[in-house]
Scaffold this active site. Sequence first.
Site, mmCIF file in Angstrom:
data_model
loop_
_atom_site.group_PDB
_atom_site.id
_atom_site.type_symbol
_atom_site.label_atom_id
_atom_site.label_comp_id
_atom_site.label_asym_id
_atom_site.label_seq_id
_atom_site.Cartn_x
_atom_site.Cartn_y
_atom_site.Cartn_z
ATOM 1 N N ARG A 1 3.463 -10.928 -31.166
ATOM 2 C CA ARG A 1 4.300 -11.268 -32.321
ATOM 3 C C ARG A 1 3.471 -11.314 -33.597
ATOM 4 O O ARG A 1 3.897 -10.878 -34.660
ATOM 5 C CB ARG A 1 4.949 -12.646 -32.113
ATOM 6 C CG ARG A 1 6.263 -12.592 -31.366
ATOM 7 C CD ARG A 1 6.742 -13.990 -31.061
ATOM 8 N NE ARG A 1 7.107 -14.735 -32.256
ATOM 9 C CZ ARG A 1 7.197 -16.071 -32.306
ATOM 10 N NH1 ARG A 1 6.921 -16.780 -31.231
ATOM 11 N NH2 ARG A 1 7.554 -16.675 -33.404
ATOM 12 N N ARG B 1 3.891 -25.149 -29.291
ATOM 13 C CA ARG B 1 5.200 -25.415 -29.893
ATOM 14 C C ARG B 1 6.224 -25.772 -28.816
ATOM 15 O O ARG B 1 6.323 -25.108 -27.795
ATOM 16 C CB ARG B 1 5.645 -24.169 -30.658
ATOM 17 C CG ARG B 1 6.735 -24.426 -31.652
ATOM 18 C CD ARG B 1 7.109 -23.147 -32.342
ATOM 19 N NE ARG B 1 6.382 -22.953 -33.598
ATOM 20 C CZ ARG B 1 6.719 -22.022 -34.477
ATOM 21 N NH1 ARG B 1 7.709 -21.198 -34.233
ATOM 22 N NH2 ARG B 1 6.037 -21.894 -35.594
ATOM 23 N N LYS C 1 5.483 -22.018 -42.536
ATOM 24 C CA LYS C 1 6.300 -21.472 -43.618
ATOM 25 C C LYS C 1 7.665 -22.146 -43.695
ATOM 26 O O LYS C 1 8.131 -22.500 -44.785
ATOM 27 C CB LYS C 1 6.465 -19.967 -43.376
ATOM 28 C CG LYS C 1 7.256 -19.229 -44.412
ATOM 29 C CD LYS C 1 7.049 -17.726 -44.242
ATOM 30 C CE LYS C 1 7.533 -17.228 -42.884
ATOM 31 N NZ LYS C 1 8.806 -16.514 -42.943
ATOM 32 N N ARG D 1 11.241 -7.732 -46.411
ATOM 33 C CA ARG D 1 10.506 -7.324 -45.223
ATOM 34 C C ARG D 1 9.929 -5.921 -45.372
ATOM 35 O O ARG D 1 9.094 -5.509 -44.578
ATOM 36 C CB ARG D 1 11.442 -7.338 -43.994
ATOM 37 C CG ARG D 1 11.688 -8.718 -43.436
ATOM 38 C CD ARG D 1 10.874 -8.948 -42.158
ATOM 39 N NE ARG D 1 10.744 -10.378 -41.818
ATOM 40 C CZ ARG D 1 11.683 -11.082 -41.214
ATOM 41 N NH1 ARG D 1 12.806 -10.527 -40.856
ATOM 42 N NH2 ARG D 1 11.480 -12.345 -40.945
ATOM 43 N N ARG E 1 7.937 -23.547 -25.515
ATOM 44 C CA ARG E 1 8.709 -22.312 -25.698
ATOM 45 C C ARG E 1 8.147 -21.197 -24.829
ATOM 46 O O ARG E 1 6.991 -20.861 -24.924
ATOM 47 C CB ARG E 1 8.660 -21.878 -27.158
ATOM 48 C CG ARG E 1 9.566 -22.673 -28.035
ATOM 49 C CD ARG E 1 9.258 -22.363 -29.473
ATOM 50 N NE ARG E 1 9.399 -20.944 -29.754
ATOM 51 C CZ ARG E 1 9.947 -20.481 -30.878
ATOM 52 N NH1 ARG E 1 10.401 -21.311 -31.778
ATOM 53 N NH2 ARG E 1 10.018 -19.196 -31.097
#
Length: 219
Positions: A166, A127, A15, A90, A155
């Site tokens: 998440r 990532r 995104k 949101r 990460r």
Amino acid sequence: MALNVVMLGPPGAGKGTQSERFARTHGLPKIATGDILREAVKAKTPMGLAAGAAMDAGELLGDDVMIGIVGDRLARPDTQAGFVLDGFPRTVTQASALDRIMHGRGPLVVIDIVVPEDVLLRRLAARRICGACGVNAPVEWISSCGVCGGPLVTRTDDSDGIVAGRLKVYHRETRPIVEFYSGRPTFRTIDGNLPPDVVTASMDAAVREASVVPGEARA
Ligand SMILES: [Zn+2]
């Protein structure tokens, strides 16, 4: 015609990259809520002061503050030809407020980037960031940071259960937003499980096609 775009998509769907590319190609501001919050706090606007106070108190920012800050940003003249909104709305309350803000400003196109769960998990686990300055590492960087030369590391917050958690939170929070928009003629789902350039092209086509108001001549 103005290209007013709201981007939806889970972490790892691309995104950020796609909204950045779209904004740059079309010369539009990319409005990420994290950035404009920091800006508003720094500029000490009334909404920025309210946000700063809430954050200092360790409180989550309420709809009123978020709507105020995004509303202020969308009132600036550089959004006349359109914008790419990332991280807002949101909540359904925020989505309804955005409709009021957009009243009379041309269609609001909502792009939902969809990527299968197992692909997201794999992408997020791989990532990398710079261990020294923390910048996100593009795939072109082999072993050291292109900004400061520091070592690249995976990460830590993206390991296993945290990543899955998440994604679960994302889907739970975003489902009502997708339901709010999905019945509209300006809602588009695009396949994010393709090479980035292909996703860019399909997003471009989707936004252009969805931005044409019925009855308005095509440019
Ligand atoms: Zn670095």
